[in-house]
Design an enzyme around this catalytic site. Structure first.
Site, PDB file in Angstrom:
ATOM      1  N   GLU A 169      14.726 -15.378  -0.156  1.00 26.97           N
ATOM      2  CA  GLU A 169      15.171 -16.463   0.738  1.00 26.97           C
ATOM      3  C   GLU A 169      14.149 -17.600   0.772  1.00 26.97           C
ATOM      4  O   GLU A 169      14.448 -18.696   1.200  1.00 26.97           O
ATOM      5  CB  GLU A 169      15.304 -15.954   2.178  1.00 26.97           C
ATOM      6  CG  GLU A 169      16.471 -15.054   2.440  1.00 26.97           C
ATOM      7  CD  GLU A 169      16.365 -14.457   3.847  1.00 26.97           C
ATOM      8  OE1 GLU A 169      15.689 -15.044   4.713  1.00 26.97           O
ATOM      9  OE2 GLU A 169      16.953 -13.378   4.038  1.00 26.97           O
ATOM     10  N   ASP A 202       0.832  -1.203   0.000  1.00 29.99           N
ATOM     11  CA  ASP A 202       0.000   0.000   0.000  1.00 29.99           C
ATOM     12  C   ASP A 202       0.870   1.259   0.000  1.00 29.99           C
ATOM     13  O   ASP A 202       1.869   1.327   0.726  1.00 29.99           O
ATOM     14  CB  ASP A 202      -0.851  -0.049   1.282  1.00 29.99           C
ATOM     15  CG  ASP A 202      -1.945   0.988   1.320  1.00 29.99           C
ATOM     16  OD1 ASP A 202      -2.822   0.955   0.452  1.00 29.99           O
ATOM     17  OD2 ASP A 202      -1.932   1.831   2.249  1.00 29.99           O
TER      18      ASP A 202
HETATM   19  C1  GLC Z   1      -4.269   3.021  -0.569  1.00 26.75           C
HETATM   20  C2  GLC Z   1      -5.492   2.144  -0.431  1.00 26.75           C
HETATM   21  C3  GLC Z   1      -6.632   2.980   0.025  1.00 26.75           C
HETATM   22  C4  GLC Z   1      -6.281   3.550   1.381  1.00 26.75           C
HETATM   23  C5  GLC Z   1      -4.974   4.321   1.334  1.00 26.75           C
HETATM   24  C6  GLC Z   1      -4.447   4.578   2.704  1.00 26.75           C
HETATM   25  O1  GLC Z   1      -4.412   3.981  -1.544  1.00 26.75           O
HETATM   26  O2  GLC Z   1      -5.746   1.497  -1.633  1.00 26.75           O
HETATM   27  O3  GLC Z   1      -7.822   2.273   0.103  1.00 26.75           O
HETATM   28  O4  GLC Z   1      -7.304   4.417   1.813  1.00 26.75           O
HETATM   29  O5  GLC Z   1      -3.971   3.591   0.674  1.00 26.75           O
HETATM   30  O6  GLC Z   1      -3.986   3.391   3.283  1.00 26.75           O
END
Ligand code: GLC
Length: 585
Positions: free
Chosen positions: A294, A231
């Site tokens: 790994e 993310d």
């Molecule tokens: C990313 C995710 C989204 C979230 C953001 C903060 O963009 O896809 O859904 O709100 O990160 O974590």
């Protein structure tokens, strides 16, 4: 090959213009995988609390097997106060009771593997929840303490520190800083949060943060996951000194502008500024890659990085970094033949240069579903959700184009991502009442943006069941629109020509013809056509007609799959408007 209008074929009609050579690399599943995104809270609820859960995913695995995907990616199911639907993680090593238990996860993983489906989990390293023990300890600790040093606490500006440390804005709206209160009740330092105030950003220059996440990676790798979706992968490192920035943090609007040297289109899919895409972020991924390597079993990472141009994004998938990065430039390209071709070419140019596969994606849990987006008056616009008072998408046109766009996507070499429900042709819920909205973006913009709830509606599994079979008792954390009845999975699975049938057939042919590892050449006759995207991948021609005039197939073309009814025009099979086809010539 002719167009049924007066356009004369250019001299290069029979020429093929090579863009990408077939993949010579064998045996890396992620290079051509079709990966299905499960958004757990909206997939299937097994216990009747109205929120989907891990046993619900396990119960519906055969849907994914029938569809023919290679892997599933689970959006976060970790312990979380759910302020941003689980992207606010309080414990990275446990399952939130809302979704089940670690044992439920193990059962799901085993059941998926038994069916030959790999499992990718979401990792949220840019920020934690404010309920994470680290952040609670930081709030309780002294200014300048090691506990505070895991996050980005700073003194405010102004005589009394009453101004935020810099002018950054949160992606969800409002300032990216929140001021703390000391134990004695006086105002204290500020902390940075690029997203909601409940999502404090970690300080990735702190070695303790790095080692903690390396340990989290090992925790899930040891459990047997096949990879990670990372993310906000472009956000973890901030420019030294956290300088002010006059630009806008929020995602830009999709206007096409040339990059500095004019050779590569950018599509407005990027975040820029001192908080994004800093060079230092790559060292983190090199360290992670060494850990993944790994392990046995070809584990993989995919970056969620809203970075452009594509040559810049390709830095995330250099041989010693991640395996894939989401190609959001494709998602924002709208329904425009020249623009789609431009993105496809730029994608291969950038990724081939680093030896990485390209990915393709049209929908996810953050954007208006493509069955609705492509039915908007300006499909290249990417509103953050829709209100009932906004101009509404043309549902029929949107679905028709979405099916064509998906068939085009699945015919491209590389890896494709499918967001739950797009295989049913689900539209966005565009008439949600504000009282049910949950996305922090709606609240932090004071209701100016609808936010992402409309693409996160619970799945319809059975037309005749309460909540269309999402839960045993009809409970659903967001209401489903009546239009979902026509898209229920039990109906679609049994209906020839349904969107599910289209995806199922396309995935079968894609596998049989090895299109995911294939090559790509534009058909010369359509290379500059403003209305047609036409390419050859191995022996298969993929043709999408985005214009009004039908396009005739060559005599004897063997149609493998079509996104809509083909027509007969003076004895020739023709592809009507907003329709795509795969055929063998
Ligand atoms: C990313 C995710 C989204 C979230 C953001 C903060 O963009 O896809 O859904 O709100 O990160 O974590």
């Amino acid at each position: 090959m002719t167009r049924i209008d007066s356009t004369p074929a250019p001299a290069s009609a029979t020429e093929a213009i090579t863009v990408h050579a077939a993949s010579a690399v064998e045996g890396s599943w992620w290079r051509d995988a079709v990966i299905y995104q499960v958004y757990p809270r909206s997939f299937a609820d097994s216990n009747g609390d109205g929120v989907g859960d891990l046993p619900g995913v396990t119960a519906h695995l055969d849907h994914l097997v029938e569809l023919g995907v290679d892997a599933l990616w689970l959006s976060p199911f970790y312990r979380s106060p759910q302020k941003d639907a689980g992207y606010d993680v309080a414990d990275y090593r446990d399952v939130d009771p809302l979704f089940g238990t670690l044992e439920d996860f193990d059962v799901l993983l085993e059941a998926a593997h038994a069916r030959g489906v790999r499992v990718v989990v979401d990792l949220v390293p840019n920020h934690t929840s404010d309920q994470h023990v680290w952040f609670q300890a930081a709030l309780a600790a002294e200014e300048g303490s090691p506990e505070r040093g895991r996050y980005l606490f700073r003194d405010g500006r102004g005589a009394g520190g009453e101004e935020p440390p810099n002018n950054w804005q949160s992606i969800f709206g409002g300032p990216a800083w929140t001021r703390t209160t000391r134990a004695d009740g006086t105002p204290g330092q500020w902390y940075l949060h690029l997203f909601d105030s409940s999502q404090p950003d970690l300080d990735w220059s702190n070695p303790e943060v790095r080692s903690e996440f390396e340990d989290v990676l090992r925790f899930w790798l040891d459990r047997g996951v096949d990879g990670f979706r990372v993310d906000v992968a472009h956000g973890m490192v901030k420019a030294d000194g956290l300088p002010d920035w006059d630009g806008h943090v929020a995602m830009v609007d999709g206007t096409e502008t040339p990059d500095a040297d004019g050779t590569e289109a950018v599509n407005g899919s990027g975040n820029s500024g001192p908080m994004f895409d800093q060079d230092g972020v790559h060292e983190i991924y090199r360290a992670w890659r060494r850990i993944l390597d790994e392990y046995e079993g070809d584990r993989a990472m995919v970056a969620e990085a809203w970075v452009e141009p594509l040559s810049r994004l390709a830095r995330y998938v250099r041989p010693d970094e991640m395996h894939q990065a989401f190609n959001f430039s494709f998602l924002v390209a709208g329904w425009d033949a020249a623009r789609l071709r431009g993105v496809v070419e730029s994608s291969f140019r950038a990724n081939d240069a680093v030896g990485a596969p390209t990915t393709w994606v049209l929908s996810n849990h953050d954007v208006v579903r493509h069955a609705s987006r492509l039915g908007l008056a300006e499909p290249e616009n990417r509103p953050n959700g829709l209100f009932a008072t906004d101009p509404q998408p043309d549902a029929e046109l949107g679905l028709r184009r979405a099916r064509a766009a998906s068939l085009l996507m699945l015919g491209l070499p590389g890896s494709s991502y499918v967001y739950q429900g797009e295989e049913l042709g689900l539209p966005e819920h565009t008439t949600l009442e504000d009282v049910v909205r949950q996305d922090p973006a709606f609240f932090r913009t004071g209701g100016a943006e609808a936010g992402r709830d409309g693409c996160r509606i619970p799945m319809p599994w059975a037309v005749d069941a309460p909540a269309y079979g999402f839960s045993p008792d009809g409970a659903a954390w967001l209401p489903q629109p009546a239009s979902y009845a026509a898209h229920a999975a039990d109906v679609e699975r049994a209906t020839p020509g349904s969107t599910f049938d289209l995806y199922r057939t396309a995935l079968r042919v894609r596998k049989a013809e090895a299109l995911g590892t294939g090559d790509l050449a534009w058909l010369g006759v359509f290379a500059d056509d403003p209305h047609v995207v036409a390419l050859r991948n191995r022996d298969v021609v993929v043709l999408a007609n985005l214009g009004d005039a039908p396009v005739a197939l060559p005599p004897g073309a063997e149609v493998l799959v079509a996104s809509g009814e083909l027509t007969d025009d003076a004895g020739a099979t023709a592809v009507p408007s907003d329709t795509a086809v795969w055929y063998r010539a």
